[in-house]
Design an enzyme around this catalytic site. Structure first.
Site, PDB file in Angstrom:
ATOM      1  N   GLU A   9       0.847  -1.197   0.000  1.00 21.56           N
ATOM      2  CA  GLU A   9       0.000   0.000   0.000  1.00 21.56           C
ATOM      3  C   GLU A   9       0.885   1.250   0.000  1.00 21.56           C
ATOM      4  O   GLU A   9       1.923   1.279   0.685  1.00 21.56           O
ATOM      5  CB  GLU A   9      -0.863  -0.001   1.273  1.00 21.56           C
ATOM      6  CG  GLU A   9      -1.654   1.267   1.517  1.00 21.56           C
ATOM      7  CD  GLU A   9      -2.301   1.315   2.911  1.00 21.56           C
ATOM      8  OE1 GLU A   9      -1.748   0.720   3.859  1.00 21.56           O
ATOM      9  OE2 GLU A   9      -3.386   1.934   3.025  1.00 21.56           O
ATOM     10  N   ASN A  26      -7.063   5.623  -2.260  1.00 25.24           N
ATOM     11  CA  ASN A  26      -5.925   4.797  -1.848  1.00 25.24           C
ATOM     12  C   ASN A  26      -6.006   3.547  -2.728  1.00 25.24           C
ATOM     13  O   ASN A  26      -6.844   2.679  -2.492  1.00 25.24           O
ATOM     14  CB  ASN A  26      -6.074   4.454  -0.358  1.00 25.24           C
ATOM     15  CG  ASN A  26      -4.846   3.762   0.201  1.00 25.24           C
ATOM     16  OD1 ASN A  26      -4.078   3.150  -0.557  1.00 25.24           O
ATOM     17  ND2 ASN A  26      -4.660   3.826   1.508  1.00 25.24           N
ATOM     18  N   LYS A  70      -9.357   1.476  -2.209  1.00 17.14           N
ATOM     19  CA  LYS A  70      -9.598   1.029  -0.833  1.00 17.14           C
ATOM     20  C   LYS A  70     -10.985   1.465  -0.347  1.00 17.14           C
ATOM     21  O   LYS A  70     -11.305   2.659  -0.348  1.00 17.14           O
ATOM     22  CB  LYS A  70      -8.517   1.613   0.078  1.00 17.14           C
ATOM     23  CG  LYS A  70      -8.574   1.149   1.527  1.00 17.14           C
ATOM     24  CD  LYS A  70      -7.367   1.724   2.281  1.00 17.14           C
ATOM     25  CE  LYS A  70      -7.254   1.195   3.688  1.00 17.14           C
ATOM     26  NZ  LYS A  70      -6.024   1.744   4.356  1.00 17.14           N
ATOM     27  N   GLU A 110      -6.674   8.833   7.220  1.00 16.92           N
ATOM     28  CA  GLU A 110      -7.106   8.307   5.918  1.00 16.92           C
ATOM     29  C   GLU A 110      -8.486   8.821   5.543  1.00 16.92           C
ATOM     30  O   GLU A 110      -8.752   9.055   4.367  1.00 16.92           O
ATOM     31  CB  GLU A 110      -7.076   6.780   5.905  1.00 16.92           C
ATOM     32  CG  GLU A 110      -5.666   6.229   5.992  1.00 16.92           C
ATOM     33  CD  GLU A 110      -5.597   4.766   5.621  1.00 16.92           C
ATOM     34  OE1 GLU A 110      -5.165   3.973   6.467  1.00 16.92           O
ATOM     35  OE2 GLU A 110      -5.968   4.414   4.494  1.00 16.92           O
ATOM     36  N   CYS A 150      -4.857  -2.963   2.825  1.00 13.56           N
ATOM     37  CA  CYS A 150      -4.656  -2.752   4.249  1.00 13.56           C
ATOM     38  C   CYS A 150      -5.861  -3.042   5.146  1.00 13.56           C
ATOM     39  O   CYS A 150      -6.187  -4.194   5.378  1.00 13.56           O
ATOM     40  CB  CYS A 150      -4.135  -1.343   4.484  1.00 13.56           C
ATOM     41  SG  CYS A 150      -3.249  -1.236   6.025  1.00 13.56           S
ATOM     42  N   ASN A 167       0.154  -0.793   5.468  1.00  7.84           N
ATOM     43  CA  ASN A 167       1.039   0.021   6.312  1.00  7.84           C
ATOM     44  C   ASN A 167       0.368   0.014   7.680  1.00  7.84           C
ATOM     45  O   ASN A 167      -0.614   0.752   7.892  1.00  7.84           O
ATOM     46  CB  ASN A 167       1.101   1.466   5.830  1.00  7.84           C
ATOM     47  CG  ASN A 167       1.852   1.690   4.536  1.00  7.84           C
ATOM     48  OD1 ASN A 167       2.622   2.630   4.426  1.00  7.84           O
ATOM     49  ND2 ASN A 167       1.631   0.879   3.526  1.00  7.84           N
TER      50      ASN A 167
HETATM   51  N1  ING Z   1      -3.505   0.688   8.570  1.00  2.00           N
HETATM   52  C1  ING Z   1      -3.967  -0.059   9.679  1.00  2.00           C
HETATM   53  C2  ING Z   1      -4.553  -1.408   9.271  1.00  2.00           C
HETATM   54  O1  ING Z   1      -5.744  -1.568   9.083  1.00  2.00           O
HETATM   55  C3  ING Z   1      -5.261  -0.158  11.709  1.00  2.00           C
HETATM   56  C4  ING Z   1      -4.909   0.716  10.546  1.00  2.00           C
HETATM   57  C5  ING Z   1      -4.272  -0.759  12.461  1.00  2.00           C
HETATM   58  C6  ING Z   1      -6.568  -0.407  11.977  1.00  2.00           C
HETATM   59  C7  ING Z   1      -4.617  -1.589  13.519  1.00  2.00           C
HETATM   60  C8  ING Z   1      -6.939  -1.226  13.045  1.00  2.00           C
HETATM   61  C9  ING Z   1      -5.950  -1.808  13.814  1.00  2.00           C
HETATM   62  O2  ING Z   1      -3.754  -2.323   9.195  1.00  2.00           O
HETATM   63  C10 ING Z   1      -4.122   0.995   7.406  1.00  2.00           C
HETATM   64  N2  ING Z   1      -3.394   1.716   6.530  1.00  2.00           N
HETATM   65  O3  ING Z   1      -5.281   0.671   7.160  1.00  2.00           O
END
Ligand code: ING
Length: 309
Positions: free
Chosen positions: A46, A106, A123, A142, A168, A193
């Site tokens: 991503e 995205n 996304k 985001e 992601c 990420n």
């Molecule tokens: N990053 C993270 C993901 O979904 C996140 C945001 C992290 C959400 C941990 C919930 C828990 O892996 C992105 N870019 O979506």
């Protein structure tokens, strides 16, 4: 045997100050490795061309737009496409897409071995928030910088099989996999990420993030009897750590290849698309076993509504 030799090209950290040219040079080095191993497809993460900029609060749209690509391929990525075409290897990469009519997505694309973009995904599940949140240890904007994807969860006939994409946070939602599963998807490629720490729960253990990262792609692969190629941008970006753990998951939900480092690293696996058949014809034969008359709430209701007290 319909085998695709897949390279998951994990990227290490990209600093805010790094140029796209510097990043593409690293991507080309991974592409050289993939070519050397006779790969059919290389998958990059991503937002693979820049730092994970949604961690930065910006109010000037012109500044925000400097993180986006107005065309793909473009001057910065042309060397990547040219080398891939020269060596007949398909590409999948994630980037911030700014459309001609001013929409921000995205995005992840898939090319064929001739370098033609045959698939585009935007996304759908945008995590985080749209306004500055002082409560958070760091921002995850985001919902501020991207619009939800407007292309649904399509699949494409490519590389001798049926390929889909996700980005992601999408990988955490079972609907992502099932909508593609209902189109017969045999391989889903996705990038991520993922911050190593929870900006809202500092005490959350780091290994829990990696556990969830693998849990969701293994479940998605198994429950839809498909391959999942899950590729990280990892490492510390301007002081903000991202998890690694790139993995290739087989249709039984088993991780068959996994990154060992938090840097630029290629993991390769021969994915036999025919290995998806048994699950699709037995335990996850959707046509024989699903009872859609009971699933209505999944598309009728957005948030949970508990029964009355
Ligand atoms: N990053 C993270 C993901 O979904 C996140 C945001 C992290 C959400 C941990 C919930 C828990 O892996 C992105 N870019 O979506």
């Amino acid at each position: 045997m319909r085998t695709i030799r897949v390279a998951a090209a994990q990227m290490g950290p990209i600093q805010k100050a790094d140029s796209r040219q510097a990043v593409v040079a690293r991507m080309l080095a991974l592409l050289d490795q993939a070519i050397g191993q006779g790969c059919d497809l290389i998958v990059y993460p991503e937002l693979t061309l820049t730092t994970f900029f949604p961690r930065w609060y910006m109010t000037d749209q012109a500044e925000v737009d400097t993180w986006f690509e107005r065309a793909m391929p473009n001057e910065a990525t042309r060397p990547l496409f040219d080398k891939a075409v020269a060596h007949k290897i398909a590409l999948s990469l994630g980037y911030a897409e700014l459309t001609e009519d001013g929409h921000h997505f995205n995005t992840q694309i898939l090319t064929d071995k001739a370098g033609t973009i045959v698939g585009k995904y935007r996304k759908v599940h945008l995590p985080g928030h749209a306004e500055y949140d002082p409560e958070r240890a760091f921002q995850h904007l985001e919902k501020r910088y991207f619009e939800p994807g407007d292309l649904g969860f399509p699949v494409w006939r490519a590389l001798g099989g049926i390929i889909g994409m996700a980005v992601c946070n999408d990988r955490r939602w079972p609907e992502t996999y099932r909508v593609m599963g209902l189109q017969g998807v045999e391989m889903i490629v996705l990038g991520y990420n993922t911050p190593s720490v929870n900006s809202q729960k500092a005490e959350e253990a780091g290994d829990l993030r990696m556990f969830h990262n693998h849990l969701v792609v293994q479940a998605g692969a198994y429950q839809n009897s498909c391959w999942v190629v899950s590729v990280a941008k990892a490492g510390v970006e301007d002081g903000h750590p991202l998890i690694a753990g790139s993995a290739i998951v087989n249709p039984d939900g088993v991780i068959v290849a996994q990154a060992k480092t938090e840097g630029d690293e290629l993991i390769v696996h021969d994915c036999d698309l025919d290995a998806t058949r048994f699950g699709k014809e037995t335990i996850f034969n959707f046509a024989r076993h699903r009872r859609i008359e009971h699933y209505g709430l999944i598309t009728e209701r957005t948030g949970a509504i508990p029964p009355p007290e």
